[in-house]
Design an enzyme around this catalytic site. Structure first.
Site, PDB file in Angstrom:
ATOM      1  N   GLN A  21       0.826  -1.217   0.000  1.00  0.00           N
ATOM      2  CA  GLN A  21       0.000   0.000   0.000  1.00  0.00           C
ATOM      3  C   GLN A  21       0.863   1.273   0.000  1.00  0.00           C
ATOM      4  OE1 GLN A  21      -3.595  -0.819   0.514  1.00  0.00           O
ATOM      5  NE2 GLN A  21      -3.904   1.150  -0.449  1.00  0.00           N
ATOM      6  N   LYS A  72      -2.770  -0.830   6.635  1.00  0.00           N
ATOM      7  CA  LYS A  72      -3.761  -1.882   6.323  1.00  0.00           C
ATOM      8  C   LYS A  72      -4.216  -2.503   7.634  1.00  0.00           C
ATOM      9  CE  LYS A  72      -5.689  -3.890   2.772  1.00  0.00           C
ATOM     10  NZ  LYS A  72      -5.942  -3.382   1.412  1.00  0.00           N
ATOM     11  N   ASP A 120     -11.970  -3.701   2.067  1.00  0.00           N
ATOM     12  CA  ASP A 120     -11.155  -4.674   1.323  1.00  0.00           C
ATOM     13  C   ASP A 120     -11.987  -5.960   1.327  1.00  0.00           C
ATOM     14  OD1 ASP A 120      -8.205  -4.970   0.194  1.00  0.00           O
ATOM     15  OD2 ASP A 120      -8.576  -6.825   1.262  1.00  0.00           O
ATOM     16  N   THR A 161     -12.074   0.845  -8.081  1.00  0.00           N
ATOM     17  CA  THR A 161     -10.964  -0.108  -8.245  1.00  0.00           C
ATOM     18  C   THR A 161     -11.133  -0.890  -9.547  1.00  0.00           C
ATOM     19  OG1 THR A 161     -10.998  -0.309  -5.841  1.00  0.00           O
ATOM     20  CG2 THR A 161      -9.569  -1.830  -7.041  1.00  0.00           C
ATOM     21  N   ASN A 168     -16.325  -6.754  -5.154  1.00  0.00           N
ATOM     22  CA  ASN A 168     -16.317  -5.358  -5.570  1.00  0.00           C
ATOM     23  C   ASN A 168     -15.405  -5.108  -6.776  1.00  0.00           C
ATOM     24  OD1 ASN A 168     -14.630  -2.577  -5.009  1.00  0.00           O
ATOM     25  ND2 ASN A 168     -16.835  -2.310  -4.886  1.00  0.00           N
ATOM     26  N   SER A 194     -10.566   6.961  -2.868  1.00  0.00           N
ATOM     27  CA  SER A 194     -10.701   7.193  -1.424  1.00  0.00           C
ATOM     28  C   SER A 194     -10.093   8.538  -1.038  1.00  0.00           C
ATOM     29  CB  SER A 194      -9.978   6.091  -0.639  1.00  0.00           C
ATOM     30  OG  SER A 194     -10.794   4.954  -0.506  1.00  0.00           O
TER      31      SER A 194
HETATM   32  P1  NDP Z   1     -14.731  -8.739  -1.991  1.00  0.00           P
HETATM   33  O1  NDP Z   1     -14.847  -9.277  -0.640  1.00  0.00           O
HETATM   34  O2  NDP Z   1     -15.738  -7.772  -2.481  1.00  0.00           O
HETATM   35  O3  NDP Z   1     -14.662  -9.907  -3.055  1.00  0.00           O
HETATM   36  C1  NDP Z   1     -13.691 -10.894  -3.012  1.00  0.00           C
HETATM   37  C2  NDP Z   1     -14.041 -11.908  -4.069  1.00  0.00           C
HETATM   38  O4  NDP Z   1     -12.972 -12.809  -4.247  1.00  0.00           O
HETATM   39  C3  NDP Z   1     -15.255 -12.741  -3.680  1.00  0.00           C
HETATM   40  O5  NDP Z   1     -15.964 -13.067  -4.835  1.00  0.00           O
HETATM   41  C4  NDP Z   1     -14.604 -13.974  -3.064  1.00  0.00           C
HETATM   42  O6  NDP Z   1     -15.403 -15.143  -3.082  1.00  0.00           O
HETATM   43  C5  NDP Z   1     -13.476 -14.138  -4.031  1.00  0.00           C
HETATM   44  N1  NDP Z   1     -12.432 -14.991  -3.524  1.00  0.00           N
HETATM   45  C6  NDP Z   1     -11.806 -14.937  -2.341  1.00  0.00           C
HETATM   46  N2  NDP Z   1     -10.896 -15.898  -2.283  1.00  0.00           N
HETATM   47  C7  NDP Z   1     -10.954 -16.552  -3.480  1.00  0.00           C
HETATM   48  C8  NDP Z   1     -10.259 -17.623  -4.055  1.00  0.00           C
HETATM   49  N3  NDP Z   1      -9.302 -18.260  -3.377  1.00  0.00           N
HETATM   50  N4  NDP Z   1     -10.562 -18.010  -5.320  1.00  0.00           N
HETATM   51  C9  NDP Z   1     -11.556 -17.415  -6.009  1.00  0.00           C
HETATM   52  N5  NDP Z   1     -12.251 -16.387  -5.504  1.00  0.00           N
HETATM   53  C10 NDP Z   1     -11.941 -15.964  -4.270  1.00  0.00           C
HETATM   54  O7  NDP Z   1     -13.265  -8.101  -2.082  1.00  0.00           O
HETATM   55  P2  NDP Z   1     -12.703  -7.029  -3.112  1.00  0.00           P
HETATM   56  O8  NDP Z   1     -13.309  -7.246  -4.445  1.00  0.00           O
HETATM   57  O9  NDP Z   1     -12.788  -5.711  -2.484  1.00  0.00           O
HETATM   58  O10 NDP Z   1     -11.158  -7.422  -3.146  1.00  0.00           O
HETATM   59  C11 NDP Z   1     -10.619  -8.333  -4.081  1.00  0.00           C
HETATM   60  C12 NDP Z   1      -9.123  -8.102  -4.197  1.00  0.00           C
HETATM   61  O11 NDP Z   1      -8.868  -6.767  -4.624  1.00  0.00           O
HETATM   62  C13 NDP Z   1      -8.329  -8.263  -2.903  1.00  0.00           C
HETATM   63  O12 NDP Z   1      -7.045  -8.750  -3.215  1.00  0.00           O
HETATM   64  C14 NDP Z   1      -8.212  -6.834  -2.393  1.00  0.00           C
HETATM   65  O13 NDP Z   1      -7.120  -6.673  -1.528  1.00  0.00           O
HETATM   66  C15 NDP Z   1      -8.007  -6.100  -3.703  1.00  0.00           C
HETATM   67  N6  NDP Z   1      -8.307  -4.674  -3.720  1.00  0.00           N
HETATM   68  C16 NDP Z   1      -9.520  -4.195  -3.322  1.00  0.00           C
HETATM   69  C17 NDP Z   1      -9.782  -2.847  -3.391  1.00  0.00           C
HETATM   70  C18 NDP Z   1     -11.118  -2.275  -3.065  1.00  0.00           C
HETATM   71  O14 NDP Z   1     -11.303  -1.077  -3.246  1.00  0.00           O
HETATM   72  N7  NDP Z   1     -12.087  -3.055  -2.624  1.00  0.00           N
HETATM   73  C19 NDP Z   1      -8.745  -1.889  -3.814  1.00  0.00           C
HETATM   74  C20 NDP Z   1      -7.537  -2.504  -4.282  1.00  0.00           C
HETATM   75  C21 NDP Z   1      -7.342  -3.842  -4.203  1.00  0.00           C
HETATM   76  P3  NDP Z   1     -16.221 -15.601  -1.782  1.00  0.00           P
HETATM   77  O15 NDP Z   1     -17.471 -14.813  -1.847  1.00  0.00           O
HETATM   78  O16 NDP Z   1     -16.405 -17.051  -1.990  1.00  0.00           O
HETATM   79  O17 NDP Z   1     -15.381 -15.301  -0.588  1.00  0.00           O
HETATM   80  O1  2IT Z   2      -5.934  -2.479  -1.398  1.00  0.00           O
HETATM   81  C1  2IT Z   2      -6.465  -1.355  -1.471  1.00  0.00           C
HETATM   82  O2  2IT Z   2      -5.926  -0.417  -2.077  1.00  0.00           O
HETATM   83  C2  2IT Z   2      -7.770  -1.145  -0.830  1.00  0.00           C
HETATM   84  N1  2IT Z   2      -8.328  -2.078  -0.270  1.00  0.00           N
HETATM   85  C3  2IT Z   2      -8.411   0.213  -0.836  1.00  0.00           C
HETATM   86  C4  2IT Z   2      -7.848   1.068   0.247  1.00  0.00           C
HETATM   87  C5  2IT Z   2      -8.530   2.394   0.454  1.00  0.00           C
HETATM   88  O3  2IT Z   2      -8.110   3.065   1.398  1.00  0.00           O
HETATM   89  O4  2IT Z   2      -9.437   2.774  -0.282  1.00  0.00           O
END
Ligand code: NDP
Ligand code: 2IT
Length: 459
Positions: free
Chosen positions: A125, A140, A180, A224, A255, A392
């Site tokens: 981050q 984080k 996250d 994102t 997300n 953010s």
């Molecule tokens: P969510 O909780 O919204 O979604 C996570 C998704 O990934 C769910 O569909 C989950 O399934 C799935 N998942 C988790 N583990 C696995 C796996 N082993 N194989 C397949 N699918 C899996 O999280 P986000 O979308 O927010 O985050 C996803 C990624 O993006 C993370 O690495 C996060 O750190 C990163 N990220 C997020 C940001 C944000 O703004 N939200 C910003 C930057 C990065 P299930 O429902 O079964 O758990």
């Molecule tokens: O991994 C990431 O960059 C996030 N989960 C978003 C962090 C934030 O402060 O919006």
């Protein structure tokens, strides 16, 4: 007098020895932190040329400081379940680096959360936030709490207990958490409600990703995923490729994944598969994102439920199998280490042209090597998914000036930010003789700003 090449050679050896020494320190201090060590090792690997050209970083022991978090907070989170039974989880906040601004980064609720996970995410981050061009440091947090199968009231009680402790360490000019994995609008609402109650003050800027009625920003939910596609679009254009008519596979259905699919489709891509941690769906007619939203966002159901509305689609119960689907563009948007050498080779054999990390560290270093040695376009997480934290920071700006921008205003700024990140990564790679290597470009561009600021601030 040594010749120039000989001199460069010795300098390279000296720097490589130094970077090895840094890794040894990190391993000694954190022997069991697999993911944290993985992230640090991959990062150090990018820095050789920047250290050869700038001896000041070694003279100021910048890396020794950078790999050690400024603060790691762990705390007990007691809460009562619906059967009246006391449950206890462990909460975390790592405040990694505040050189360029207050700590900023998400909260993850997932049973796999550990010191190692939170530290790898916090470390990444720092440089991601630096790349956004905004004044935000790296942090984080999260908990080893499993939201799956919990009632709404259990989630609320957990969030309240978590914030009761976390509130002591955060603030709009200190540390600003966000969402996250497992932390979305609902959780942020409960966390904000408790923060307000405890502090007795209405600091809208203490969390981001908030609901629109109490200081959230239009466009943050999409940022994102949309940002990921804006970055991919730039990268493909530079290689005379396009998302239009390309076949895209996106892992996850949360997300990041949902809004990456939505934007890719709007640019003419055919997104054929997405997943959750149980399995993946393949829809050769193209994934219907509205159905995915209904299944996952509204009903927190399993992705399998997509088939109720799309009988032609197929479900497979092994989520890693998604990478065996032939595609032009692969977007891992679920979690860390989803793509290892085996999956990378499958993508390669099936003719993948570009891979971009929507999730944090979804590709292992072996997977990245496979892509890079075969000239597959590869875009690293800290650049690709920076749109979320960038939006953010835009939310923080709106909160402190008590105004709200339109969706179009935020989206236009996001596009500009993603373009700049792409250009800066390309340029940093070129400046250090690694043209086309966006991993090295992102690491160097993110690192130099933080390192130079640390030198300006003194010891
Ligand atoms: P969510 O909780 O919204 O979604 C996570 C998704 O990934 C769910 O569909 C989950 O399934 C799935 N998942 C988790 N583990 C696995 C796996 N082993 N194989 C397949 N699918 C899996 O999280 P986000 O979308 O927010 O985050 C996803 C990624 O993006 C993370 O690495 C996060 O750190 C990163 N990220 C997020 C940001 C944000 O703004 N939200 C910003 C930057 C990065 P299930 O429902 O079964 O758990
Ligand atoms: O991994 C990431 O960059 C996030 N989960 C978003 C962090 C934030 O402060 O919006």
């Amino acid at each position: 007098m040594p010749t120039k090449t000989k001199k460069n050679h010795t300098e390279q050896e000296k720097v490589e020895k130094y970077l090895d020494y840094i890794l040894t320190i990190v391993k000694r201090r954190n022997p069991h932190e697999k993911e944290f060590l993985q992230a640090v090792k991959m990062f150090l690997h990018s820095l050789t040329s920047v250290f050869i050209k700038n001896p000041k970083y070694m003279e100021h022991n910048i890396l020794e400081r950078m790999v050690e978090p400024e603060r790691v907070i762990t705390f007990q989170v007691p809460w009562v379940d619906d059967h009246g039974k006391m449950q206890v989880n462990r909460g975390y906040r790592v405040q990694f680096n505040s050189a360029i601004g207050p700590y900023k980064g998400g909260l993850r609720f997932h049973p796999s959360v550990s010191t190692s996970i939170v530290k790898f995410l916090g470390f990444e981050q720092i440089f991601k936030n630096s790349l956004t061009g905004q004044p935000i440091g790296g942090g984080k947090g999260g908990a080893d709490f499993n939201p799956k199968g919990k009632s709404n009231n259990e989630i609320m009680r957990f969030c309240q207990s978590f914030m009761t402790e976390l509130a002591k360490y955060i603030g709009p000019d200190i540390d600003i958490p966000a969402g996250d994995i497992g932390v979305g609008k609902r959780e942020l609402g409960y966390l904000f409600g408790q923060y307000k109650r405890i502090s007795g003050q209405y600091h809208a800027g203490v969390l981001t990703g908030k609901g629109l009625s109490y200081g959230g920003s239009l466009g943050r939910t999409e940022a994102t995923g949309y940002g990921t596609i804006y970055f991919v679009d730039e990268m493909l254009k530079d290689a005379d490729l396009s998302l239009e008519d390309s076949t895209v596979v996106v892992s996850g259905s949360g997300n990041v994944s949902i809004y990456a699919m939505e934007k890719a489709i709007s640019l003419g891509a055919n997104v054929v598969a997405c997943s959750d941690s149980d399995g993946y769906i393949y829809d050769e007619n193209g994934i219907n994102v509205e159905t995915v939203k209904k299944v996952k966002e509204q009903n927190s159901d399993r992705i399998h439920a997509y088939l109720k509305e799309h009988q032609d689609a197929k479900y497979f119960s092994d989520c890693s199998g998604i990478w065996s689907i032939p595609c032009d563009v692969a977007l891992p948007c679920a979690t860390q280490n989803e793509i290892d050498r085996v999956e990378a080779n499958q993508l390669l054999v099936n003719g993948v042209k570009a891979v971009a990390e929507g999730a944090n560290m979804p590709c292992t270093s072996e997977a990245i090597r496979v892509f890079q040695t075969h000239d597959i376009l590869f875009a690293p997480a800290k650049a690709v998914n920076a749109g979320g934290v960038a939006a953010s920071a835009l939310e923080m700006a709106q909160n402190s000036s008590r105004i709200s921008w339109s969706f179009e205003e935020v989206d236009t700024m996001l596009q500009e930010i993603m373009k700049n990140i792409y250009t800066n990564c390309v340029q940093a790679a070129e400046n250090y003789n690694h043209s086309g290597n966006l991993v090295i470009g992102a690491d160097i561009a993110g690192f130099t700003k933080v390192a130079d600021t640390m030198i300006e601030h003194g010891a």
